[in-house]
Design an enzyme around this catalytic site. Structure first.
Site, mmCIF file in Angstrom:
data_model
loop_
_atom_site.group_PDB
_atom_site.id
_atom_site.type_symbol
_atom_site.label_atom_id
_atom_site.label_comp_id
_atom_site.label_asym_id
_atom_site.label_seq_id
_atom_site.Cartn_x
_atom_site.Cartn_y
_atom_site.Cartn_z
ATOM 1 N N ARG A 66 0.814 -1.276 0.099
ATOM 2 C CA ARG A 66 0.030 -0.025 0.050
ATOM 3 C C ARG A 66 0.816 1.125 -0.028
ATOM 4 O O ARG A 66 0.460 2.268 -0.653
ATOM 5 C CB ARG A 66 -0.846 0.179 1.253
ATOM 6 C CG ARG A 66 -2.093 -0.975 1.276
ATOM 7 C CD ARG A 66 -2.926 -1.313 2.371
ATOM 8 N NE ARG A 66 -1.890 -1.554 3.490
ATOM 9 C CZ ARG A 66 -2.483 -0.965 4.688
ATOM 10 N NH1 ARG A 66 -3.431 -0.248 4.975
ATOM 11 N NH2 ARG A 66 -1.467 -1.327 5.920
ATOM 12 N N ASN A 90 -6.262 -2.446 2.587
ATOM 13 C CA ASN A 90 -6.216 -4.203 2.783
ATOM 14 C C ASN A 90 -7.524 -4.527 2.918
ATOM 15 O O ASN A 90 -8.212 -3.899 3.613
ATOM 16 C CB ASN A 90 -5.191 -4.552 3.962
ATOM 17 C CG ASN A 90 -4.020 -4.525 3.694
ATOM 18 O OD1 ASN A 90 -3.282 -4.452 2.882
ATOM 19 N ND2 ASN A 90 -3.085 -4.188 5.000
#
Length: 95
Positions: A23, A42
Site C-alpha cells: 500500500r 487491505n
C-alpha cells in the site's frame, strides 16, 4: 466516462500483497504519477483494493504499475473496473 476526462478506477490486487509495504509503494507511485486522488486498503481476503480518481491516462499508468511494476511482494493478478468519479478524496491515502 465523465466528460471532463476524469475517471474512477477501482482495482483489486491478488497475491502476496499484504504485510510487504504494498500500500505504501502504491501511494508513492500514485503521488509520483501525480494528479490522482484515492486510496489503497487491505481487504480481509488478502487482496489490496486500490481506488484512483483522475485523468484516465494517469489511472492507466497506475494500473500498469500494479500489474507489471516493481512492486513489493508478488502480484498474481489484478481485476479492475472503470466508473465516473465520486469524489470524497483529498489526496492519495493508505487506509
Amino acid at each position: 466516462m465523465a466528460e471532463t476526462g476524469q475517471v474512477r478506477m477501482t482495482a483489486w490486487v491478488r497475491g502476496r500483497v499484504q504485510g510487504v509495504g504494498f500500500r505504501w509503494y502504491t501511494r508513492a507511485q500514485a503521488l509520483a504519477i501525480g494528479g490522482l486522488l484515492g486510496c489503497a486498503r487491505n481487504l480481509r481476503d488478502g487482496r489490496v483494493e486500490v481506488v484512483a480518481e483522475g485523468a484516465r491516462e494517469r489511472c492507466e499508468r497506475l494500473l500498469g504499475w500494479l500489474r507489471d511494476g516493481d512492486t513489493p511482494g508478488s502480484v498474481d493478478g489484478v481485476t479492475e473496473i472503470w466508473d465516473t468519479p465520486r469524489g470524497g478524496y483529498e489526496d492519495f491515502a493508505i487506509r
